[in-house]
Design an enzyme around this catalytic site. Structure first.
Site, PDB file in Angstrom:
ATOM      1  CB  THR A 145      40.262 -75.072  69.822  1.00  0.00           C
ATOM      2  OG1 THR A 145      41.140 -76.126  69.373  1.00  0.00           O
ATOM      3  CG2 THR A 145      38.904 -75.679  70.159  1.00  0.00           C
ATOM      4  CB  CYS A 146      44.587 -72.280  69.685  1.00  0.00           C
ATOM      5  SG  CYS A 146      44.766 -73.272  71.178  1.00  0.00           S
ATOM      6  NE  ARG A 186      40.682 -80.838  69.274  1.00  0.00           N
ATOM      7  CZ  ARG A 186      41.173 -82.061  69.111  1.00  0.00           C
ATOM      8  NH1 ARG A 186      40.785 -82.811  68.100  1.00  0.00           N
ATOM      9  NH2 ARG A 186      42.034 -82.554  69.975  1.00  0.00           N
ATOM     10  CD  GLU A 210      42.368 -79.036  76.811  1.00  0.00           C
ATOM     11  OE1 GLU A 210      41.903 -78.216  77.601  1.00  0.00           O
ATOM     12  OE2 GLU A 210      42.158 -79.017  75.594  1.00  0.00           O
ATOM     13  CD  GLN A 219      40.964 -73.249  76.709  1.00  0.00           C
ATOM     14  OE1 GLN A 219      42.131 -73.636  76.759  1.00  0.00           O
ATOM     15  NE2 GLN A 219      40.635 -72.054  76.279  1.00  0.00           N
ATOM     16  CD  GLN A 248      38.614 -74.919  73.474  1.00  0.00           C
ATOM     17  OE1 GLN A 248      39.017 -76.078  73.347  1.00  0.00           O
ATOM     18  NE2 GLN A 248      39.436 -73.880  73.428  1.00  0.00           N
ATOM     19  CB  ALA A 303      57.514 -58.764  83.138  1.00  0.00           C
ATOM     20  CE  LYS A 354      51.018 -66.404  77.409  1.00  0.00           C
ATOM     21  NZ  LYS A 354      49.921 -65.409  77.300  1.00  0.00           N
TER      22      LYS A 354
END
Length: 444
Positions: A49-50, A52, A114, A116, A120, A190, A192
């Site tokens: 993942t981003c 790990r 979390e 997500q 994963q 506009a 993030k």
């Protein structure tokens, strides 16, 4: 069968290292095939993942298995093994299982609880199945980890309270407005954070998104993501007249929403309330706006208070989650222990049966012509002797299988009786210092 994990995450490695040791969806099939090609690796799965990268492997040799994983990571990434070791952690057997259960439950994530990560973990398992890199032990481990992740969230509610600024804004809106279905939102800015908040609002039922920004092009780009409408910055008060929710997060150094102008807007709304959230630092909305009739205004500090409270609740839920994990871990270890000892018990019984058959044949040949009754008595006695001799070691091995010492005693038994166990290699123990290795006489 031993289970290992070698990994790195946001706590052990900076992003410039994590990105070198990450695996894209396209590269996963080749990576798993390369890792599985190491003779010591019986099965493997990669969770990337981003935040790990973790390599899970089933092996018969702990040290050789770890070395194979480090070698694989080095060859794949081009990073030296010594450098990889500086940024990675490794666990074996019991600690590997607990680690994966905690990962799936969201207890090891940057954001506690979390959701997500559970998806994963499931994806990593499905890819390992698809690319035929896993084995029975890893299959059961990942299936159980997914079950644990679901159970933790169901029984503790660890994922129910917002712990991000953007989602806290949505939670507050829902608390004050009730259902967000069919509501309209005006997004000022506009960047993030504006995008994340708008995305959460739309996911929770908001049907109309209007974006206003000093750069009209950026407003258009953000609005298009939600099939919304972009308006120029000088039109924001006009659009505010119809909006149910206002989210403001610009990079301005001064307030862009004035109390005097909002007062005029509220006059035109004829008593219809409006919910406003100021996420910007410095603030976008003048504090006096919150004093106007019909206006509910929250700023970044209000959101942080909500997050702090929610984090405290998540930490409390994490205590219960750890109890669930230990309970599930105990059950899995019992299953795993039995998987390891059952082949050894079968091999031991086979060993005893072979001796029994050989000696029975020899004895019966010597006795010559005896009655069928006597033959049955002798065979029954032989069976009873073997069963009684093996009963204690078999029973003891089964009991040790349910402990962390199960592998040790299984290996000792394999070595003592020189058992040939499929898929398991008994380790030849070196002789103590000063004692010569025994020399076995050759048969025949």
């Amino acid at each position: 069968m031993l289970i290992l994990v070698v990994g790195l995450n946001h706590r052990t490695a900076p992003v410039e290292v994590r990105e070198k040791l990450s695996f894209s969806a396209k590269s996963l099939q080749g990576a798993l095939a390369q890792l599985k090609s190491y003779p010591v690796i019986e099965g493997c799965a990669i969770l990337s993942t981003c935040n790990r990268t973790e390599i899970y492997a089933a092996t018969l040799e702990m040290d050789d298995g770890l070395n194979a994983i480090w070698d694989f990571l080095s060859r794949w990434s081009g990073v030296g093994i010594s450098e990889i070791k500086n940024f990675t952690y490794s666990h074996t057997l019991y600690d590997t299982i607990r680690h994966l259960f905690r990962v799936a439950a969201g207890l090891d994530s940057m954001i506690l609880g979390e959701t997500q990560i559970l998806g994963q973990v499931r994806e990593a398992y499905q890819r390992a199945i698809e690319y035929e890199s896993t084995n029975r032990v890893l299959n059961t481990l990942f299936q159980q980890a997914i079950t644990v992740g679901k159970r933790v969230r169901t029984e503790t509610g660890i994922d129910r309270n917002a712990v991000s600024i953007s989602y806290a804004a949505v939670e507050l809106a829902r608390q004050h407005l009730g259902s967000l279905d069919g509501r309209s939102v005006l997004v000022i800015g506009a960047g993030k954070m504006s995008e994340l908040t708008a995305r959460h609002l739309v996911a929770n039922g908001v049907s109309s998104v209007i974006v206003s920004n000093r750069s009209f092009e950026r407003a258009v780009a953000l609005a298009e993501q939600f099939r919304g409408r972009a308006v120029r910055f000088d039109e924001l008060y006009r659009c505010m007249e119809a909006a149910d929710i206002v989210i403001s997060c610009t990079a301005a150094s001064h307030c862009v929403v004035k109390a005097e102008e909002v007062s005029r807007v509220m006059d035109k709304r004829r008593g219809r309330a409006i919910f406003m959230v100021d996420i910007a630092v410095p603030r976008d909305i003048e504090a006096e706006v919150g004093n106007l009739a019909g206006v509910t205004l929250f700023d970044i500090d209000d959101l942080k208070n909500v997050i702090d409270q929610n984090l405290a609740e998540r930490k409390q839920a994490a205590v219960k989650a750890e109890e669930i994990i230990e309970e599930e871990l105990d059950g899995f270890m019992k299953w795993l222990g039995m998987q390891f000892v059952v082949p050894t018990i079968s091999a031991l019984k086979k060993w005893g049966d072979e001796i029994k058959q050989k000696e029975l044949c020899r004895a019966l040949n010597r006795l010559g012509n005896i009655s069928e009754h006597d033959r049955k008595v002798i065979c029954s006695m032989a069976n009873s002797i073997v069963n009684q001799i093996l009963h204690v070691p078999v029973a003891q091995l089964k009991s040790y299988a349910l402990t962390t010492e199960g592998h040790l005693y299984t290996e000792i038994l394999q070595n003592l009786f020189n058992l040939d166990v499929p898929g398991q290699k008994p380790k030849k123990q070196p002789a103590p210092a000063g004692i010569k290795e025994p020399v076995l006489a050759k048969k025949g």
